[in-house]
Enzyme design. Structure first.
Site, PDB file in Angstrom:
ATOM      1  CG  HIS A 243      -4.152   7.282  -1.253  1.00 25.81           C
ATOM      2  ND1 HIS A 243      -2.880   6.651  -0.426  1.00 25.81           N
ATOM      3  CD2 HIS A 243      -4.724   7.717  -0.248  1.00 25.81           C
ATOM      4  CE1 HIS A 243      -3.207   5.916   0.094  1.00 25.81           C
ATOM      5  NE2 HIS A 243      -3.988   6.386   1.130  1.00 25.81           N
TER       6      HIS A 243
ATOM      7  CD  GLU B  59      -2.731   1.364   2.117  1.00 25.98           C
ATOM      8  OE1 GLU B  59      -3.202  -0.296   2.707  1.00 25.98           O
ATOM      9  OE2 GLU B  59      -3.512   2.486   2.676  1.00 25.98           O
TER      10      GLU B  59
ATOM     11  CG  ASP C  64       0.763 -16.135  11.923  1.00 24.70           C
ATOM     12  OD1 ASP C  64      -0.197 -15.225  11.653  1.00 24.70           O
ATOM     13  OD2 ASP C  64       0.525 -17.690  12.831  1.00 24.70           O
TER      14      ASP C  64
ATOM     15  CE  LYS D  13      -6.868  -1.919   5.374  1.00 26.15           C
ATOM     16  NZ  LYS D  13      -5.020  -0.563   3.780  1.00 26.15           N
TER      17      LYS D  13
HETATM   18  C1  MEV Z   1      -6.447   3.531   4.517  1.00 24.04           C
HETATM   19  O1  MEV Z   1      -5.371   2.024   3.744  1.00 24.04           O
HETATM   20  C2  MEV Z   1      -6.257   3.764   6.618  1.00 24.04           C
HETATM   21  C3  MEV Z   1      -6.698   4.526   6.710  1.00 24.04           C
HETATM   22  O2  MEV Z   1      -8.273   4.866   6.232  1.00 24.04           O
HETATM   23  C4  MEV Z   1      -7.508   4.866   7.956  1.00 24.04           C
HETATM   24  C5  MEV Z   1      -8.186   5.342   9.291  1.00 24.04           C
HETATM   25  O3  MEV Z   1      -8.778   5.818   7.974  1.00 24.04           O
HETATM   26  O4  MEV Z   1      -7.979   5.971   9.863  1.00 24.04           O
HETATM   27  C6  MEV Z   1      -7.401   6.801   5.807  1.00 24.04           C
END
Ligand code: MEV
Length: 422
Positions: A376, A84, A278, A262
């Protein structure tokens, strides 16, 4: 092309190159595709073949290095394996912005793993619970005998817990073996202990044991990280307040908390993978821990200190090791540990926690200000430039124009490229 079938008798016994040929026959892969699979890069085919079954190649993921981190006073470079974009840059930026306030401070609760033994078919589970607890000394002896190497390195059985649970099929008595696994992630050690202890538990109680396996909810192997970002470093009260509002959102809404976490796992999993650990064990532990209150919540918490600066903390289970599994057998994992200077599993877990906190800082800051798309776009534009056929210096030139135009699309990139080439 051979008949399309997934039944390939004796496939597992073939050497990797022959497996490639068999798969190629069935899937209709040409010579170039086969050569691509046979090129296993810096993990040789024999090593890959020893790690998993039915190997036909390796899957390369970019390895980046996060810079600027000061973790417990130590300047630390952290390798991260991720597909990513923006993840490595995000950690480096967050780490730069808290350098003046001392970087990131970490701590741990110790390296205790839990193995569970499930006992069923007991008429009087509360009675059985005490029967098991009375055998603590024998249980300790069985566990420690199972792994003398762990014992020699200062690990071994530490504690015993027995819980009575009401299952749909009747009561269950669940024994927890609590084991210090030291520098090992510990799955093999504690699973062996659970298997060794189970027959005794069955005979003491007259019940029947079924599952004997570790718990990935490693809540006795917690790692904590904290840091302060000054108002100056982050760009003022408006940014801080936006970030605090973002945390508030995640704290009350599981839909947002899942995305918040995430982002943390973008960093955590990337370092876990780079060191051959792992990732699934770490991820399941993190999410189970996040849900422990009964509601899925963020793994970080954000506040402002008495001077108005932004402070962040992270707490999560992190079951990672330096010995066993791919950590030892993958040459890149070994190099990553060397680069980050992690000589103990504890230091590795602290480093991962620091990265998780930094990752979350950058995500919240971007979300609370410009949004994440802007960041991004630069890398995305490079990918689009390559897709449009740009090579060498053209990639930078085309992507810069794409970002300037604010339209990052292949057709636009193709036009720019044509113009540049004329
Ligand atoms: C993207 O991989 C992760 C985010 O969505 C985390 C977040 O929203 O806090 C930018």
């Amino acid at each position: 092309m051979a008949e399309k079938t997934s039944r390939i008798a004796g496939f597992y016994k073939l050497p990797p190159e022959e497996r490639v040929a068999r798969v190629a026959e069935i899937a209709g892969l040409d010579e170039a595709a086969q050569a691509h699979l046979r090129n296993t890069g810096n993990l040789d085919a024999a090593a890959a073949d020893a790690m998993i079954e039915n190997v036909i190649g390796t899957m390369n993921i970019p390895l980046g290095v996060a810079t600027n981190l000061i973790i417990d006073g130590e300047e630390t470079l952290v390798p991260m394996a991720t597909e990513e974009s923006s993840v490595v840059a995000a950690v480096s930026n967050a780490a730069r912005q808290c350098r003046d306030s001392g970087g990131i401070t970490t701590s741990t609760s110790g390296a205790l793993m839990i193995a569970q033994v499930q006992l069923v078919n007991v008429a009087n589970p509360e009675y059985a619970r005490l029967q098991i607890l009375e055998h603590r000394a024998e249980i300790k002896a069985i566990c420690d005998d199972t792994d003398p190497v762990l014992l020699r390195h200062g690990g071994g059985f530490r504690d015993l817990e027995v819980r009575v649970l009401e299952g749909r099929r009747g009561p269950m008595v669940v024994t927890h073996l609590i084991v210090d696994t030291g520098d090992a992630m510990g799955a093999n050690a504690v699973n062996s202990m659970a298997e060794a202890v189970a027959p005794s538990i069955a005979s003491w109680t007259g019940g029947q044991t079924y599952l004997r396996i570790l718990s990935n909810l490693a809540d006795r192997r917690l790692v904590r990280a904290r840091a302060t970002w000054t108002l100056d470093a982050i760009g003022g009260e408006g940014v801080r307040d936006g970030m605090l509002a973002a945390f508030d959102f995640a704290d009350v809404d599981p839909y947002r908390a899942a995305t918040h976490n995430k982002g943390i796992m973008n960093g955590v999993s990337a370092v876990t993978l780079a060191t051959g650990n792992d990732t699934r064990a770490v991820e399941s532990g993190a999410h189970a821990y996040a849900a422990q209150s009964g509601q899925y919540r963020p793994l970080t918490r954000w506040e402002q200190d008495a001077d108005g600066n932004l402070t962040g903390v992270l707490e999560m289970p992190l079951a990672v090791g330096l010995i066993g599994g791919a950590t030892r057998s993958h040459p890149t994992a070994q190099l990553c540990l060397e680069i980050m200077g992690a000589r103990t599993a504890e230091r590795l877990s602290r480093t991962i926690a620091a990265v998780g906190l930094a990752q979350n800082f950058s995500a919240l800051k971007a979300l609370a200000t410009t949004g994440i798309q802007k960041g991004h776009m630069a890398l995305h534009a490079k990918n689009i430039a390559v897709m449009a056929g740009a090579t060498g210096d053209e990639v930078e030139a085309v992507s810069a124009e794409l970002v300037k135009a604010g339209t990052v699309r292949v057709d636009v990139a193709e036009e720019i490229l044509q113009r540049l080439r004329q």
